[in-house]
Design a protein around this motif. Structure first.
Motif, PDB file in Angstrom:
ATOM      1  N   SER A 125      32.180  57.963  35.945  1.00  0.00           N
ATOM      2  CA  SER A 125      32.529  56.773  36.721  1.00  0.00           C
ATOM      3  C   SER A 125      33.106  55.746  35.753  1.00  0.00           C
ATOM      4  N   VAL A 126      34.032  54.923  36.268  1.00  0.00           N
ATOM      5  CA  VAL A 126      34.688  53.930  35.421  1.00  0.00           C
ATOM      6  C   VAL A 126      34.615  52.560  36.076  1.00  0.00           C
ATOM      7  N   PHE A 127      34.643  51.552  35.219  1.00  0.00           N
ATOM      8  CA  PHE A 127      34.730  50.155  35.662  1.00  0.00           C
ATOM      9  C   PHE A 127      35.801  49.521  34.806  1.00  0.00           C
ATOM     10  N   THR A 128      36.814  48.953  35.452  1.00  0.00           N
ATOM     11  CA  THR A 128      37.907  48.320  34.724  1.00  0.00           C
ATOM     12  C   THR A 128      37.796  46.801  34.825  1.00  0.00           C
ATOM     13  N   SER A 129      38.486  46.113  33.952  1.00  0.00           N
ATOM     14  CA  SER A 129      38.434  44.652  33.959  1.00  0.00           C
ATOM     15  C   SER A 129      38.917  44.080  35.279  1.00  0.00           C
ATOM     16  N   GLY A 130      39.826  44.756  35.940  1.00  0.00           N
ATOM     17  CA  GLY A 130      40.339  44.290  37.219  1.00  0.00           C
ATOM     18  C   GLY A 130      39.293  44.221  38.317  1.00  0.00           C
ATOM     19  N   LEU A 131      38.232  44.971  38.191  1.00  0.00           N
ATOM     20  CA  LEU A 131      37.193  44.981  39.228  1.00  0.00           C
ATOM     21  C   LEU A 131      36.380  43.688  39.253  1.00  0.00           C
ATOM     22  N   PHE A 132      36.443  42.900  38.189  1.00  0.00           N
ATOM     23  CA  PHE A 132      35.750  41.608  38.209  1.00  0.00           C
ATOM     24  C   PHE A 132      36.415  40.636  39.185  1.00  0.00           C
ATOM     25  N   GLY A 135      36.199  41.999  45.396  1.00  0.00           N
ATOM     26  CA  GLY A 135      34.901  41.718  46.006  1.00  0.00           C
ATOM     27  C   GLY A 135      34.407  42.795  46.939  1.00  0.00           C
ATOM     28  N   ASN A 136      35.065  43.948  46.951  1.00  0.00           N
ATOM     29  CA  ASN A 136      34.618  45.021  47.842  1.00  0.00           C
ATOM     30  C   ASN A 136      35.116  46.364  47.341  1.00  0.00           C
ATOM     31  N   ASP A 137      34.535  47.414  47.887  1.00  0.00           N
ATOM     32  CA  ASP A 137      34.821  48.774  47.441  1.00  0.00           C
ATOM     33  C   ASP A 137      36.282  49.161  47.672  1.00  0.00           C
ATOM     34  N   ARG A 138      36.841  48.787  48.794  1.00  0.00           N
ATOM     35  CA  ARG A 138      38.236  49.129  49.093  1.00  0.00           C
ATOM     36  C   ARG A 138      39.169  48.553  48.029  1.00  0.00           C
ATOM     37  N   ASP A 139      38.990  47.274  47.703  1.00  0.00           N
ATOM     38  CA  ASP A 139      39.841  46.640  46.699  1.00  0.00           C
ATOM     39  C   ASP A 139      39.568  47.188  45.298  1.00  0.00           C
ATOM     40  N   ASN A 140      38.316  47.546  45.031  1.00  0.00           N
ATOM     41  CA  ASN A 140      37.989  48.164  43.746  1.00  0.00           C
ATOM     42  C   ASN A 140      38.767  49.469  43.569  1.00  0.00           C
ATOM     43  N   ARG A 141      38.708  50.333  44.577  1.00  0.00           N
ATOM     44  CA  ARG A 141      39.405  51.615  44.485  1.00  0.00           C
ATOM     45  C   ARG A 141      40.913  51.418  44.351  1.00  0.00           C
ATOM     46  N   ALA A 142      41.458  50.432  45.063  1.00  0.00           N
ATOM     47  CA  ALA A 142      42.895  50.155  44.977  1.00  0.00           C
ATOM     48  C   ALA A 142      43.271  49.662  43.580  1.00  0.00           C
ATOM     49  N   ALA A 143      42.417  48.848  42.966  1.00  0.00           N
ATOM     50  CA  ALA A 143      42.694  48.330  41.622  1.00  0.00           C
ATOM     51  C   ALA A 143      42.730  49.459  40.596  1.00  0.00           C
ATOM     52  N   VAL A 144      41.841  50.431  40.723  1.00  0.00           N
ATOM     53  CA  VAL A 144      41.841  51.571  39.798  1.00  0.00           C
ATOM     54  C   VAL A 144      43.038  52.473  40.087  1.00  0.00           C
ATOM     55  N   ASP A 153      42.210  49.437  31.801  1.00  0.00           N
ATOM     56  CA  ASP A 153      41.544  48.492  30.900  1.00  0.00           C
ATOM     57  C   ASP A 153      40.040  48.636  31.132  1.00  0.00           C
ATOM     58  N   LEU A 154      39.462  49.638  30.488  1.00  0.00           N
ATOM     59  CA  LEU A 154      38.056  49.990  30.708  1.00  0.00           C
ATOM     60  C   LEU A 154      37.105  48.961  30.104  1.00  0.00           C
ATOM     61  N   VAL A 155      36.093  48.590  30.870  1.00  0.00           N
ATOM     62  CA  VAL A 155      35.006  47.772  30.337  1.00  0.00           C
ATOM     63  C   VAL A 155      33.706  48.561  30.355  1.00  0.00           C
ATOM     64  N   GLY A 156      33.705  49.700  31.037  1.00  0.00           N
ATOM     65  CA  GLY A 156      32.522  50.541  31.061  1.00  0.00           C
ATOM     66  C   GLY A 156      32.806  51.880  31.693  1.00  0.00           C
ATOM     67  N   LEU A 157      31.973  52.844  31.331  1.00  0.00           N
ATOM     68  CA  LEU A 157      32.019  54.160  31.959  1.00  0.00           C
ATOM     69  C   LEU A 157      30.617  54.746  31.922  1.00  0.00           C
ATOM     70  N   ALA A 158      30.383  55.681  32.816  1.00  0.00           N
ATOM     71  CA  ALA A 158      29.107  56.401  32.832  1.00  0.00           C
ATOM     72  C   ALA A 158      29.413  57.879  32.947  1.00  0.00           C
ATOM     73  N   VAL A 159      28.605  58.685  32.282  1.00  0.00           N
ATOM     74  CA  VAL A 159      28.773  60.132  32.317  1.00  0.00           C
ATOM     75  C   VAL A 159      27.430  60.796  32.542  1.00  0.00           C
TER      76      VAL A 159
END
Length: 177
Positions: A125-132, A135-144, A153-159
């Motif tokens: 799983s990834v979290f990019t700076s744009g996700l900050f 405000g919702n899952d739909r926009d998060n997925r669109a940003a990635v 622009d990764l700020v975090g990942l989980a494996v």
């Protein structure tokens, strides 16, 4: 997250290194120890790990970690333990059955870990700076989705995966203080 108590049906905690007697599949993550083994430690052949960029604010680190591990629990239900209950019978939600290890590194360490994880095909799983800014899952997925893999622009990942594979993916990272 440190090891937490489990129900008698699934006593579980993490130890470093592999278990020589273990013959489990990476999918299950469980070592072949029965509940009757009592106080014997349970060893995991798998690892859940979060890697955070080292320049995040405290609130961002906590938020990113929570979001990242939720994906692993949703995709890999075998990592979820049994529900909890206290002595009064109040029920609580189940949690991961093994510890979640949190690491940190700079932007380059994240980029390299991401490339190794994607190349190994481990659950990621990834979290990019744009996700900050969303405000919702739909926009998060669109940003990635709007950014090519190598441009994120990764700020975090989980494996989640076999210990040795996760250790290789996280090469260069350090345990979060």
């Amino acid at each position: 997250m440190r090891a937490h108590p489990q129900s008698p049906q699934s006593p579980q905690s993490e130890k470093s290194g592999g278990s020589p007697e273990s013959s489990q599949s990476p999918e299950s993550g469980k070592s072949p120890q029965s509940p009757e083994s009592g106080d014997a430690p349970v060893r995991f052949d798998t690892k859940i790990a979060v890697l955070l960029r080292d320049d995040l604010e405290t609130w961002q680190r906590l938020n990113v970690t929570a979001f990242l591990v939720s994906g692993i629990g949703a995709e890999r239900p075998e990592v979820i333990g049994e529900p909890y209950a206290d002595a009064d019978g109040t029920g609580y939600l189940p949690m991961f059955r093994q510890p979640v290890l949190v690491f940190e590194g700079d932007k380059e360490v994240l980029r390299e870990a991401h490339a190794r994880a994607a190349g190994r095909g481990v659950p990621l799983s990834v979290f990019t700076s744009g996700l900050f800014a969303t405000g919702n899952d739909r926009d998060n997925r669109a940003a990635v989705r709007a950014v090519p893999r190598d441009g994120l622009d990764l700020v975090g990942l989980a494996v989640y995966g076999p210990k040795n594979a996760v250790d290789k993916i996280l090469k260069g990272a350090r345990m979060h203080p």
